[in-house]
Design a protein around this motif. Structure first.
Motif, PDB file in Angstrom:
ATOM      1  N   PRO A  44       5.229  -5.814  -3.090  1.00 25.14           N
ATOM      2  CA  PRO A  44       4.250  -5.894  -3.711  1.00 25.14           C
ATOM      3  C   PRO A  44       3.410  -6.876  -2.080  1.00 25.14           C
ATOM      4  CG  PRO A  44       4.265  -6.921  -5.448  1.00 25.14           C
ATOM      5  CD  PRO A  44       5.821  -6.989  -4.660  1.00 25.14           C
ATOM      6  N   ASP A  45       1.895  -6.306  -1.421  1.00 21.75           N
ATOM      7  CA  ASP A  45       1.686  -6.977  -0.388  1.00 21.75           C
ATOM      8  C   ASP A  45       0.838  -8.180  -0.526  1.00 21.75           C
ATOM      9  OD1 ASP A  45      -0.960  -5.795  -1.663  1.00 21.75           O
ATOM     10  OD2 ASP A  45      -0.809  -4.262  -0.848  1.00 21.75           O
ATOM     11  N   ALA A  46      -0.429  -8.582   0.431  1.00 21.98           N
ATOM     12  CA  ALA A  46      -0.846  -9.791   0.172  1.00 21.98           C
ATOM     13  C   ALA A  46      -2.214  -9.529  -0.595  1.00 21.98           C
ATOM     14  CB  ALA A  46      -1.084  -9.632   1.767  1.00 21.98           C
TER      15      ALA A  46
ATOM     16  N   ARG B 208      -2.502  -9.463  -9.679  1.00 20.85           N
ATOM     17  CA  ARG B 208      -3.079 -10.251  -8.737  1.00 20.85           C
ATOM     18  C   ARG B 208      -3.519 -11.921  -9.223  1.00 20.85           C
ATOM     19  NH1 ARG B 208      -7.766  -7.423  -6.098  1.00 20.85           N
ATOM     20  NH2 ARG B 208      -8.921  -7.284  -7.883  1.00 20.85           N
TER      21      ARG B 208
ATOM     22  N   HIS C 238       0.946  -9.586  -6.498  1.00 17.58           N
ATOM     23  CA  HIS C 238       1.515 -10.104  -6.417  1.00 17.58           C
ATOM     24  C   HIS C 238       3.434  -9.961  -7.137  1.00 17.58           C
ATOM     25  CE1 HIS C 238      -1.366 -12.396  -4.967  1.00 17.58           C
ATOM     26  NE2 HIS C 238      -0.403 -13.087  -4.369  1.00 17.58           N
TER      27      HIS C 238
END
Length: 302
Positions: free
Chosen positions: A144-146, A15, A149
């Motif tokens: 990956p999502d919000a 992240r 990363h």
């Protein structure tokens, strides 16, 4: 029989936060979702350019032993193909596969196991994809999502030192060495990781030595936390040595410092694979060797 070193890693999400990044756990069903997604893709969709090299991947289910695994292979450009040699006549010639569209690939096996996101990894040749390429391929496959990363594979340290890393309140010394021909992961490691990536930007011709030391100073907690994050990030595919001095609890409000070589302490298991040197390794022989290594891992951490 041949002998192979099986290495162990734990998958984490990365992240990004401001100028740095942190690693966080991912859901326990990650590998199941990854396998389902990969199986839904075409062969072309499973091929990714990673640092100038085409990498092909598949999700497979072994028959005996029955293990779900990922077969990830680097494609060798035709300009790098070897010649062929007839053992009968001694004639050297061009390597000519029956299928004119076939290419040479060099595989790595990635076997998830247990209830966590740990994997056993074995490379079948010197040019097979290493951990940084595996990370890039998995990140590309299951975007990956919000919140996350990318994904990273952290080495599993021997149980004794792993416990020390968990209980450490910080690190007072961190020294690493990197060879000129290695790729530093593009994310992770916090400020230490950023420093390593910046050092690589200077030149591709130089070996790199980086070091941070508090000496006899007690140091601020933030400083020691940064060094500890870097120590948890390094692994053997991009550092040749990684020495750390951990601050460990030692009674009421006191601590002691103890040094470790993190590369030497990474857990590996050398296994015999039932493969003849003049035969292609079978799926059974490779998975049987990896399965034996997983059993050794479980004994170490039980």
């Amino acid at each position: 029989m041949i002998r192979k070193v099986v290495r162990f890693y734990e998958l984490r999400g990365v992240r990004e936060e401001g100028n740095g990044a942190s690693t966080v756990p991912v859901s326990s069903d990650f590998w199941t979702r990854m396998a389902d997604h990969v199986e839904s893709l075409s062969a072309r969709e499973r091929q990714v350019q990673i640092r100038g090299r085409l990498t092909h991947g598949e999700s497979r289910l072994g028959r005996q032993p029955a293990l779900r695994y990922f077969y990830i292979a680097g494609v060798r450009e035709r300009s790098e193909w070897p010649d062929s040699l007839s053992s009968q006549t001694g004639v050297v010639g061009e390597l000519q596969p029956t299928d004119q569209h076939a290419v040479l690939i060099e595989p790595t096996y990635v076997v998830p196991f247990g209830a966590t996101n740990q994997v056993a990894v074995v490379t079948m040749s010197a040019a097979a994809p290493r951990v940084t390429a595996l990370e890039s391929w998995f990140t590309h496959m299951l975007a990956p999502d919000a919140v996350l990363h990318s994904y990273t594979l952290l080495p599993v340290i021997n149980s004794r030192v792993s416990e020390r890393l968990r209980e450490a309140r910080g690190a007072a010394i961190l020294r690493v060495k990197m060879a000129s021909d290695v790729e530093v992961p593009q994310v992770g490691g916090g400020v230490i990781g950023n420093a390593a990536r910046a050092a690589k930007e200077v030149s591709s011709e130089t070996d790199i030595e980086l070091g941070w030391s508090l000496g006899r100073r007690s140091g601020h907690d933030d400083t020691k936390a940064v060094l500890l994050e870097g120590a948890r990030w390094v692994r053997e595919d991009f550092v040749s040595t990684a020495q750390v001095s951990l601050e460990l609890p030692d009674g009421d409000d006191s601590f002691r410092r103890k040094q470790y070589d993190l590369v030497k302490e990474q857990f590996t298991s050398t296994q015999k694979f039932d493969v003849k040197r003049d035969e292609r390794p079978s799926e059974m022989s490779v998975l049987t060797g990896i399965n034996a290594a997983i059993e050794a891992f479980r004994k170490e951490f039980s």
